[in-house]
Design an enzyme around this catalytic site. Sequence first.
Site, PDB file in Angstrom:
ATOM      1  CG  ASP A   1       7.587 -71.331 -44.781  1.00 41.37           C
ATOM      2  OD1 ASP A   1       8.242 -71.492 -43.743  1.00 41.37           O
ATOM      3  OD2 ASP A   1       7.784 -70.386 -45.559  1.00 41.37           O
TER       4      ASP A   1
ATOM      5  NE  ARG B   1       9.623 -61.565 -48.748  1.00 40.46           N
ATOM      6  CZ  ARG B   1       9.348 -61.322 -47.475  1.00 40.46           C
ATOM      7  NH1 ARG B   1       8.529 -60.344 -47.125  1.00 40.46           N
ATOM      8  NH2 ARG B   1       9.873 -62.063 -46.542  1.00 40.46           N
TER       9      ARG B   1
ATOM     10  CB  ALA C   1      23.880 -64.765 -50.058  1.00 45.05           C
TER      11      ALA C   1
ATOM     12  CE  LYS D   1      14.022 -60.724 -46.308  1.00 46.85           C
ATOM     13  NZ  LYS D   1      14.576 -62.057 -46.556  1.00 46.85           N
TER      14      LYS D   1
ATOM     15  CG  ASP E   1       9.374-101.054 -14.804  1.00 46.78           C
ATOM     16  OD1 ASP E   1       9.895-100.858 -13.691  1.00 46.78           O
ATOM     17  OD2 ASP E   1       9.226-100.154 -15.661  1.00 46.78           O
ATOM     18  CE1 TYR E   2       2.725 -98.484  -9.983  1.00 50.96           C
ATOM     19  CE2 TYR E   2       4.280 -96.660  -9.810  1.00 50.96           C
ATOM     20  CZ  TYR E   2       2.988 -97.156  -9.714  1.00 50.96           C
ATOM     21  OH  TYR E   2       1.968 -96.321  -9.375  1.00 50.96           O
TER      22      TYR E   2
ATOM     23  CG  LEU F   1      16.830 -68.683 -51.346  1.00 48.46           C
ATOM     24  CD1 LEU F   1      15.606 -69.121 -52.128  1.00 48.46           C
ATOM     25  CD2 LEU F   1      17.740 -69.893 -51.108  1.00 48.46           C
TER      26      LEU F   1
HETATM   27  P1  ADQ Z   1      12.425 -64.494 -48.542  1.00 51.53           P
HETATM   28  O1  ADQ Z   1      12.236 -63.767 -47.269  1.00 51.53           O
HETATM   29  O2  ADQ Z   1      11.556 -64.065 -49.646  1.00 51.53           O
HETATM   30  O3  ADQ Z   1      12.249 -66.076 -48.366  1.00 51.53           O
HETATM   31  P2  ADQ Z   1      15.108 -64.873 -49.922  1.00 51.53           P
HETATM   32  O4  ADQ Z   1      15.568 -66.203 -49.553  1.00 51.53           O
HETATM   33  O5  ADQ Z   1      16.206 -63.881 -49.981  1.00 51.53           O
HETATM   34  O6  ADQ Z   1      14.019 -64.263 -48.919  1.00 51.53           O
HETATM   35  O7  ADQ Z   1      14.428 -64.937 -51.329  1.00 51.53           O
HETATM   36  C1  ADQ Z   1      14.067 -63.796 -52.032  1.00 51.53           C
HETATM   37  C2  ADQ Z   1      13.822 -64.150 -53.501  1.00 51.53           C
HETATM   38  O8  ADQ Z   1      13.181 -63.054 -54.148  1.00 51.53           O
HETATM   39  C3  ADQ Z   1      15.131 -64.402 -54.257  1.00 51.53           C
HETATM   40  O9  ADQ Z   1      14.995 -65.524 -55.056  1.00 51.53           O
HETATM   41  C4  ADQ Z   1      15.322 -63.136 -55.110  1.00 51.53           C
HETATM   42  O10 ADQ Z   1      15.915 -63.377 -56.338  1.00 51.53           O
HETATM   43  C5  ADQ Z   1      13.917 -62.633 -55.299  1.00 51.53           C
HETATM   44  N1  ADQ Z   1      13.919 -61.162 -55.354  1.00 51.53           N
HETATM   45  C6  ADQ Z   1      14.343 -60.327 -54.418  1.00 51.53           C
HETATM   46  N2  ADQ Z   1      14.216 -59.051 -54.814  1.00 51.53           N
HETATM   47  C7  ADQ Z   1      13.699 -59.081 -56.041  1.00 51.53           C
HETATM   48  C8  ADQ Z   1      13.297 -58.071 -56.975  1.00 51.53           C
HETATM   49  N3  ADQ Z   1      13.391 -56.776 -56.754  1.00 51.53           N
HETATM   50  N4  ADQ Z   1      12.790 -58.487 -58.117  1.00 51.53           N
HETATM   51  C9  ADQ Z   1      12.624 -59.800 -58.372  1.00 51.53           C
HETATM   52  N5  ADQ Z   1      12.974 -60.775 -57.538  1.00 51.53           N
HETATM   53  C10 ADQ Z   1      13.491 -60.429 -56.379  1.00 51.53           C
HETATM   54  C11 ADQ Z   1      11.978 -66.997 -47.280  1.00 51.53           C
HETATM   55  C12 ADQ Z   1      12.840 -66.848 -46.035  1.00 51.53           C
HETATM   56  C13 ADQ Z   1      14.297 -66.941 -46.419  1.00 51.53           C
HETATM   57  C14 ADQ Z   1      14.563 -68.260 -47.137  1.00 51.53           C
HETATM   58  C15 ADQ Z   1      13.573 -68.483 -48.267  1.00 51.53           C
HETATM   59  C16 ADQ Z   1      13.694 -69.871 -48.858  1.00 51.53           C
HETATM   60  O11 ADQ Z   1      12.584 -65.612 -45.386  1.00 51.53           O
HETATM   61  O12 ADQ Z   1      15.124 -66.826 -45.289  1.00 51.53           O
HETATM   62  O13 ADQ Z   1      15.862 -68.248 -47.674  1.00 51.53           O
HETATM   63  O14 ADQ Z   1      12.247 -68.313 -47.804  1.00 51.53           O
HETATM   64  O15 ADQ Z   1      13.539 -70.850 -47.911  1.00 51.53           O
END
Ligand code: ADQ
Length: 735
Positions: free
Chosen positions: A142, A283, A388, A288, A508-509, A386
């Site tokens: 990352d 988050r 979704a 988002k 070769d050049y 993730l």
């Molecule tokens: P994130 O920006 O953190 O990750 P995402 O992939 O959606 O975004 O992951 C969020 C995680 O947090 C999920 O596993 C979810 O279950 C958990 N989560 C969200 N809200 C929560 C809550 N209220 N309480 C507890 N858990 C919560 C970054 C990148 C993404 C990429 C991932 C992985 O920004 O695009 O998909 O890394 O590579």
Amino acid sequence: MSKLHIVANRLPYSLVKEEDDYSLIESVGGLATGMKSVYTEYGGKWIGWSGINSDDLSQKESEKIDELLLEKSCVTVPLSEQEILEYYEGFSNKTVWPLFHYFTQYVDYSPENWETYKRVNQRFADRVLEVAEDGDTVWVHDYQLLLVPEMIKSVKPNVTVGFFLHIPFPSYEVFRILPWRMELLKGMLGSDLLGFHIYDYERHFLSSVRRLYGYEIAFNQIHAEDRIIKADSFPMGIDYEKFRKTSAAVMQKTIQERSDLHKELEKYFMTSPDRRLILSIDRLDYTKGIPQRLKAFRKFMERYPEFHGKVTLVMLAVPSRGNVDEYMMLKKEVDELVGNINGTYGNINYTPVWYFYRAMPFENLVELYNMSDVALITPLRDGMNLVAKEYVASRGNQTGVIVLSEMAGVSKEMGEAITINPINEDEIAEALHRALIMPLEEQKERMGYLQERIQRYSVFKWAGEFVESLEKVKKLQKEFLVKKISSDVFNEINVKYKKAAKRAIFLDYDGTLTAFHKNPQEATPNDELYDILNRLIADKKNTVTIISGRDRYTLEKWFADVPINLICEHGVWLRKYGEEWQTLTKVNNDWMPIIRPVLERFVDRTPGSFIEEKNYSLVWHYRKAEPEQSLIRANELKDELLDLVGNLNLEIMEGSKVIEVKSGGINKGIAANQFINNEQFEYLMAMGDDWTDEYMFKELPSEAITVKVGIQRTSANFKLESVDAVRKFLRKLGE
Ligand code: ADQ
């Protein structure tokens, strides 16, 4: 035995302080889960920050923590409060994060943060270098650690380095804004394999590499100076089974066993069976699209009064980077919008938006996934997303609809979701309506496909495929090394060289003796090269010939004072030193008036390209043209020429950023053979970098020492990686 180590900003454990002691809690996030399966299997270490700033720890506490973590095969990288502020919150989250998500207005260009970022990356790399041995593999994760791959590779080239970027890689037009763009790319290019969630990010990355470093890129392989580097896409998955099982277990619990949240949700549905839940989870981050999502929900309420009292949006926002201005502003905006919607459409018995500004325990998260009819996922930009996938995995009865932003990487894998543009509130409002009235049969059909796909490509599979792909790159690089002139091979060649009483050396050049230049006329020989050639020629046993595609005039001018033979235009002309120019082959130029207009048309359409006219050939140069466009044009031109050349007995030669059309029956191989004809050479050697040199490699007698410069496939016996390596080789020869 070789090991696999993981490097990430955070370790997969959090520390909890209990009085004077510390204990560990295992992280459950996607990355931690996927990676744990890998590094434990390969007996490696996980290198990262513990999450506690080092100023707050006494020497004894640090040692205790290090020990505790080492038991879990974790190696800590200590960071002070200042460093966290400047490296993590600063450069990572205020510079790279907004820029890579196309929020250029939020990018902070602080040089101090950049300095700290470099220093901290170096500290991570140093820890890796202490742990990793030759032959080991290191997987760096990352945007916080973009410089680490090169910092490892430059010290331990025999460690294989993989890198995965979890956020988008932006288009070149955005990436180029960054003052430290060259350094960041250089850092990433220390990897052997670079992974991205989707092809678009990979494509953007390759395009930046091509434009900023000018490396050749064939498919997804970057031909850097001394190595092949591969870029590929690996869409990250989740621990599917964990969500599926938890979801099933949660729903089987008796009423008494259920969580408070679960009971609340049941109550909600009981008051009216046609009530519906829409779920939004992320988050609290400006990428988002949360305000836009709320506005779209408000629009939906405006347009569809029949849903008042029946639909609730459950919005979970995990607090994130709360002390940064943009995030504070965002929080305020979201609070206001929620208040506005609830004030307008709510009443004593009905709250349209349930807003939770906190993290949720895993089980509650799954309950929400399980009980929500619609997942509303509308990031403005998102590497993957993730949430979704987690929603899909938790849908035990296969119902549920996803309304999904086309700007999330995950949308590429979810054709069955309703995709929307996250800025378009109308479109989202309509998509919500469509989702809420979608017949169950259709929902099940769509969800069925999604589950099959997401289940198959889990986080374990993702990690496994990345590691497998790294192994393949290693193999590819080894193939290059097989022909590389090692010091032992050099010694063998040198013995043959010294033994021989009469030697012919063909050089070769461009790309062999001298590096390429945007303007071919500026690729002049420098003093070092004159010196090398003069020393070779000083040995009376050597007959040295420069054999090039260039025209007579240029080579004659550059080598006027060097007693050397010249073969030009791929073998049309020969000038032995001290003699007149002579043609090696009889050729005619009747074809030129037919071909020139074709090339001219391409010059008109490809700014920066130009035609060079030689005695017996026409060359289209595109080194100065826009790289991506000109590659497409080059393919079009070859295509067009192929139709013409057959009838005219012409040959098309593809060199480095040039396409040359010339009379048939001439090439460097024929010319070199004619040159050595009737003479008894005991040592033959040919060096060259491009496709046209392959004729020499193939057609010279088999005992010839043939050397390809570069890493591409070749019929030469040996390879050297660069112009520099050629010069060193020639200097050492005969010593
Ligand atoms: P994130 O920006 O953190 O990750 P995402 O992939 O959606 O975004 O992951 C969020 C995680 O947090 C999920 O596993 C979810 O279950 C958990 N989560 C969200 N809200 C929560 C809550 N209220 N309480 C507890 N858990 C919560 C970054 C990148 C993404 C990429 C991932 C992985 O920004 O695009 O998909 O890394 O590579």
